[in-house]
Motif scaffolding. Structure first.
Motif, PDB file in Angstrom:
ATOM      1  N   GLY A 114      26.671  35.454  42.076  1.00 52.19           N
ATOM      2  CA  GLY A 114      27.309  36.261  41.037  1.00 52.19           C
ATOM      3  C   GLY A 114      26.325  37.308  40.559  1.00 52.19           C
ATOM      4  O   GLY A 114      25.240  37.487  41.151  1.00 52.19           O
ATOM      5  N   GLY A 115      26.668  37.977  39.465  1.00 52.16           N
ATOM      6  CA  GLY A 115      25.828  39.066  38.969  1.00 52.16           C
ATOM      7  C   GLY A 115      24.504  38.586  38.388  1.00 52.16           C
ATOM      8  O   GLY A 115      23.449  39.179  38.631  1.00 52.16           O
ATOM      9  N   SER A 116      24.553  37.498  37.606  1.00 52.55           N
ATOM     10  CA  SER A 116      23.317  36.999  36.983  1.00 52.55           C
ATOM     11  C   SER A 116      22.301  36.608  38.043  1.00 52.55           C
ATOM     12  O   SER A 116      21.118  36.941  37.947  1.00 52.55           O
ATOM     13  CB  SER A 116      23.596  35.776  36.116  1.00 52.55           C
ATOM     14  OG  SER A 116      24.562  36.043  35.147  1.00 52.55           O
ATOM     15  N   VAL A 119      20.713  39.699  39.629  1.00 54.13           N
ATOM     16  CA  VAL A 119      19.662  40.338  38.827  1.00 54.13           C
ATOM     17  C   VAL A 119      18.423  39.446  38.783  1.00 54.13           C
ATOM     18  O   VAL A 119      17.291  39.905  38.955  1.00 54.13           O
ATOM     19  CB  VAL A 119      20.182  40.644  37.395  1.00 54.13           C
ATOM     20  CG1 VAL A 119      19.068  41.212  36.533  1.00 54.13           C
ATOM     21  CG2 VAL A 119      21.361  41.620  37.439  1.00 54.13           C
ATOM     22  N   TYR A 148      23.453  44.587  29.378  1.00 58.21           N
ATOM     23  CA  TYR A 148      23.778  43.191  29.688  1.00 58.21           C
ATOM     24  C   TYR A 148      23.496  42.957  31.171  1.00 58.21           C
ATOM     25  O   TYR A 148      23.953  43.723  32.020  1.00 58.21           O
ATOM     26  CB  TYR A 148      25.238  42.848  29.367  1.00 58.21           C
ATOM     27  CG  TYR A 148      25.528  41.399  29.681  1.00 58.21           C
ATOM     28  CD1 TYR A 148      24.979  40.390  28.898  1.00 58.21           C
ATOM     29  CD2 TYR A 148      26.285  41.032  30.790  1.00 58.21           C
ATOM     30  CE1 TYR A 148      25.185  39.041  29.208  1.00 58.21           C
ATOM     31  CE2 TYR A 148      26.497  39.688  31.103  1.00 58.21           C
ATOM     32  CZ  TYR A 148      25.947  38.708  30.307  1.00 58.21           C
ATOM     33  OH  TYR A 148      26.136  37.377  30.610  1.00 58.21           O
ATOM     34  N   HIS A 149      22.730  41.910  31.455  1.00 58.90           N
ATOM     35  CA  HIS A 149      22.355  41.666  32.850  1.00 58.90           C
ATOM     36  C   HIS A 149      22.606  40.234  33.279  1.00 58.90           C
ATOM     37  O   HIS A 149      22.180  39.847  34.352  1.00 58.90           O
ATOM     38  CB  HIS A 149      20.890  42.054  33.064  1.00 58.90           C
ATOM     39  CG  HIS A 149      20.615  43.486  32.707  1.00 58.90           C
ATOM     40  ND1 HIS A 149      21.038  44.538  33.493  1.00 58.90           N
ATOM     41  CD2 HIS A 149      20.030  44.050  31.619  1.00 58.90           C
ATOM     42  CE1 HIS A 149      20.691  45.685  32.915  1.00 58.90           C
ATOM     43  NE2 HIS A 149      20.086  45.420  31.775  1.00 58.90           N
ATOM     44  N   GLY A 150      23.242  39.441  32.425  1.00 61.24           N
ATOM     45  CA  GLY A 150      23.622  38.112  32.874  1.00 61.24           C
ATOM     46  C   GLY A 150      23.087  36.995  32.009  1.00 61.24           C
ATOM     47  O   GLY A 150      22.505  37.211  30.950  1.00 61.24           O
ATOM     48  N   GLU A 221      21.639  49.887  33.657  1.00 57.56           N
ATOM     49  CA  GLU A 221      22.999  50.024  34.177  1.00 57.56           C
ATOM     50  C   GLU A 221      23.284  51.526  34.260  1.00 57.56           C
ATOM     51  O   GLU A 221      22.936  52.261  33.319  1.00 57.56           O
ATOM     52  CB  GLU A 221      24.007  49.397  33.222  1.00 57.56           C
ATOM     53  CG  GLU A 221      23.894  47.901  33.055  1.00 57.56           C
ATOM     54  CD  GLU A 221      24.804  47.400  31.928  1.00 57.56           C
ATOM     55  OE1 GLU A 221      26.019  47.355  32.116  1.00 57.56           O
ATOM     56  OE2 GLU A 221      24.277  47.064  30.853  1.00 57.56           O
ATOM     57  N   ASP A 254      21.424  48.314  37.930  1.00 54.32           N
ATOM     58  CA  ASP A 254      22.334  47.171  37.857  1.00 54.32           C
ATOM     59  C   ASP A 254      23.774  47.675  37.959  1.00 54.32           C
ATOM     60  O   ASP A 254      24.371  48.114  36.974  1.00 54.32           O
ATOM     61  CB  ASP A 254      22.107  46.387  36.555  1.00 54.32           C
ATOM     62  CG  ASP A 254      22.964  45.123  36.504  1.00 54.32           C
ATOM     63  OD1 ASP A 254      23.807  44.930  37.417  1.00 54.32           O
ATOM     64  OD2 ASP A 254      22.810  44.336  35.560  1.00 54.32           O
ATOM     65  N   VAL A 256      26.430  45.903  38.798  1.00 52.96           N
ATOM     66  CA  VAL A 256      27.373  44.781  38.839  1.00 52.96           C
ATOM     67  C   VAL A 256      28.775  45.247  38.429  1.00 52.96           C
ATOM     68  O   VAL A 256      29.786  44.808  38.981  1.00 52.96           O
ATOM     69  CB  VAL A 256      26.863  43.610  37.955  1.00 52.96           C
ATOM     70  CG1 VAL A 256      27.958  42.597  37.668  1.00 52.96           C
ATOM     71  CG2 VAL A 256      25.689  42.917  38.647  1.00 52.96           C
ATOM     72  N   VAL A 257      28.838  46.179  37.481  1.00 57.11           N
ATOM     73  CA  VAL A 257      30.141  46.704  37.055  1.00 57.11           C
ATOM     74  C   VAL A 257      30.510  47.978  37.832  1.00 57.11           C
ATOM     75  O   VAL A 257      31.655  48.147  38.257  1.00 57.11           O
ATOM     76  CB  VAL A 257      30.140  46.992  35.535  1.00 57.11           C
ATOM     77  CG1 VAL A 257      31.366  47.809  35.126  1.00 57.11           C
ATOM     78  CG2 VAL A 257      30.098  45.683  34.752  1.00 57.11           C
ATOM     79  N   LYS A 284      31.034  41.211  41.011  1.00 56.87           N
ATOM     80  CA  LYS A 284      32.376  41.605  40.554  1.00 56.87           C
ATOM     81  C   LYS A 284      33.216  42.299  41.638  1.00 56.87           C
ATOM     82  O   LYS A 284      33.846  41.642  42.434  1.00 56.87           O
ATOM     83  CB  LYS A 284      32.253  42.481  39.306  1.00 56.87           C
ATOM     84  CG  LYS A 284      31.604  41.718  38.128  1.00 56.87           C
ATOM     85  CD  LYS A 284      31.672  42.486  36.852  1.00 56.87           C
ATOM     86  CE  LYS A 284      30.872  41.877  35.725  1.00 56.87           C
ATOM     87  NZ  LYS A 284      31.533  40.872  34.951  1.00 56.87           N
TER      88      LYS A 284
HETATM   89  C1  LIG Z   1      25.842  44.940  34.297  1.00 55.81           C
HETATM   90  C2  LIG Z   1      25.966  43.454  34.473  1.00 55.81           C
HETATM   91  N1  LIG Z   1      24.992  42.786  35.105  1.00 55.81           N
HETATM   92  C3  LIG Z   1      25.064  41.459  35.314  1.00 55.81           C
HETATM   93  C4  LIG Z   1      26.145  40.729  34.866  1.00 55.81           C
HETATM   94  C5  LIG Z   1      26.211  39.249  35.100  1.00 55.81           C
HETATM   95  O1  LIG Z   1      27.159  38.962  36.062  1.00 55.81           O
HETATM   96  P1  LIG Z   1      27.819  37.488  36.180  1.00 55.81           P
HETATM   97  O2  LIG Z   1      28.592  37.268  34.942  1.00 55.81           O
HETATM   98  O3  LIG Z   1      28.646  37.584  37.439  1.00 55.81           O
HETATM   99  O4  LIG Z   1      26.714  36.518  36.348  1.00 55.81           O
HETATM  100  C6  LIG Z   1      27.190  41.394  34.220  1.00 55.81           C
HETATM  101  C7  LIG Z   1      28.367  40.637  33.738  1.00 55.81           C
HETATM  102  O5  LIG Z   1      29.224  41.115  33.061  1.00 55.81           O
HETATM  103  C8  LIG Z   1      27.089  42.783  34.002  1.00 55.81           C
HETATM  104  O6  LIG Z   1      28.047  43.449  33.338  1.00 55.81           O
END
Ligand SMILES: Cc1ncc(COP(=O)(O)O)c(C=O)c1O
Length: 469
Positions: A114-116, A119, A148-150, A221, A254, A256-257, A284
């Motif tokens: 996943g995103g967390s 990162v 926000y990075h997780g 981001e 980052d 992720v979005v 995502k």
């Molecule tokens: C920019 C960004 N990085 C990392 C994450 C973390 O992703 P995850 O919730 O899939 O672990 C998110 C989650 O919303 C995010 O918006």
């Protein structure tokens, strides 16, 4: 089969993200049953337009049969193999497809869950890289407030939202935060050029303060998403990348979005913001949320440097049971195929500006204090009293907007008082009109409810003045 009421009760055993543990047991979340396109349907059959696309993730929309078939076929062919010792066709093919789409020389892909974890793994890779090139002091991470990075220990620390840190431990020596480049807070008298200088100056000053020899990476981001869709001033990322280069620091974008279409391109770093970072994180939209998956992409430059410095061996001891999961990879391949076949990135380049234009029409509502965004990411910020910064009041207005919008058939995911719209990339102009119209009505109904509650309280106060009055 359990009834909807029973399921809602059982759901209290499920500790949701950001759950209020004190209130556990009394939750009555909306129970969603199925979805199709930009809509989801609750257990009572009500249709709701999914304006946040789940969590900015259902990019190709809900209920795609061909995705279900791709996932089914892969499960029947081969469910899983250890990514340590073996590989599979889907994982290898998906890595190559991502590398084809990625900017510059970001041709190596590390799959995560996943995103967390993307990162987190990327930041461990940065430390690994600096250890191998004999710079063990270069470990500090500079990130942005409101970023926000997780939710791993490290990502929680790197995230810059203070209110998310209460009652949790953070590795505070490792990370330093600078102000988010938020045009809303540009002083009126300041020129755009001076504001850009100030934002970039925040990074330069922090590096000077921490010491360039200690600074490893800047994490940003492209558009701060859950911080409230903050679009930085033009040139911000390019200038920050130059600062990183000057200080021998890496740039982690980052995405992720923002990757996989939200800004009208597969990756936004280069096509939208003109930078080729050293590392990109994604999740995502990578699988449109059909199966969990994340990844970080790293440049050939860094890989080659490690190869040159690593001697006989440089093991990156980081990974997951589900790294490169073949079923997730099969979903990712199908997801990208759909996006390309239906020309969804091109579509967003057309519908994105239209959505932004329509969102701007909400500015005439008295409590709307800002409307901003880009592509299919937008935010409407509401304040009952302009500039009051009253958190309780902000929560209240967000909650009421959410309630009224849902009754009207629209899911909004207010981040406190910020209504964030990030619908599936398939959304049409007519559906955008409908979404904005429901949001307008929802905000107006929330405002009316607050005004009538205030009037009723004033009436009671008038009839029964307090002894002190
Ligand atoms: C920019 C960004 N990085 C990392 C994450 C973390 O992703 P995850 O919730 O899939 O672990 C998110 C989650 O919303 C995010 O918006």
């Amino acid at each position: 089969m359990s009834t909807a009421a029973e399921l809602k009760q059982s759901d209290n055993l499920f500790i949701h993200p950001w759950d209020d543990i004190v209130k556990l047991g009394g939750n009555q979340r909306t129970l969603l049953d199925h979805g199709e396109g930009v809509y989801v349907y609750d257990s009572e059959g009500n249709r709701l337009l999914d304006a946040p696309a789940g969590m900015w993730c259902v990019n190709i929309g809900h209920g795609r049969e061909e995705m279900a078939k791709a996932v089914y076929d892969q499960i029947m062919a081969l469910t899983y193999v250890s990514p340590w010792s073996m590989t599979t066709g889907p994982a290898a093919e998906f890595a190559a497809l991502i590398a084809e789409q990625s900017p510059g020389d970001l041709n190596h892909v590390f799959f995560t869950t996943g995103g967390s974890t993307a990162v987190d793994s990327a930041l461990r890779f940065v430390h690994f890289y600096n250890n191998l090139r004999g710079k063990p002091n270069k470990k500090k991470i500079i990130a942005q407030k409101r970023g926000y990075h997780g939710s791993t220990y490290l990502c929680g620390t790197v995230s810059g939202k203070e209110r998310d840190k209460s009652n949790l431990e953070m590795e505070s020596h490792l990370v330093h935060h600078i102000e988010a480049p938020h045009p809303l807070y540009k002083p009126e008298a300041m020129s755009d050029a001076d504001f850009l200088d100030q934002c970039v100056g925040n990074l330069e000053n922090m590096i000077a303060q921490v010491g360039p020899d200690n600074c490893a990476v800047f994490v940003a981001e492209p558009i701060l998403a859950s911080g409230g869709v903050i679009v930085p001033p033009e040139g911000y990322h390019q200038r920050c990348l130059e600062v990183c280069r000057k200080n021998d620091m890496l740039y982690l974008s980052d995405e992720v979005v923002t990757a996989f279409g939200r800004l009208g391109h597969c990756f936004a770093s280069e096509d939208v913001f003109g930078i080729v970072p050293d590392i990109i994180t994604t999740a995502k939209g990578l699988t449109s949320g059909y199966i969990p998956m994340g990844a970080f992409l790293v440049s050939d430059r860094l890989v080659d440097e490690i190869k040159a410095k690593g001697g006989d061996s440089a093991v990156f001891s980081n990974g997951f049971t589900y790294s490169g999961h073949p079923v997730a990879a099969a979903a990712g391949i199908k997801n990208l195929e759909i996006m390309q076949r239906e020309k969804l990135f091109e579509q967003v380049r057309n519908t994105g500006p239209y959505m932004q234009q329509q969102m701007q029409t909400l500015r005439d509502i008295p409590i709307v204090s800002d409307v901003r965004g880009q592509g299919l990411m937008a935010c409407v910020e509401c304040e009952l009293k302009q500039g009051s910064n009253d958190l309780a009041m902000d929560y209240e207005i967000g909650k009421l907007i959410d309630k009224h919008c849902q009754q009207l058939g629209l899911i909004v995911r207010p981040i406190i008082n910020m209504c964030v719209m990030s619908p599936p990339l398939t959304i049409t102009r007519a559906q955008i009109d409908d979404m904005v119209s429901m949001l307008r009505q929802g905000i107006l109904l929330a405002l009316a409810e607050i005004e009538s509650a205030e009037a009723a309280a004033a009436e009671v106060g008038h009839k029964h003045p307090s002894p002190a009055a």
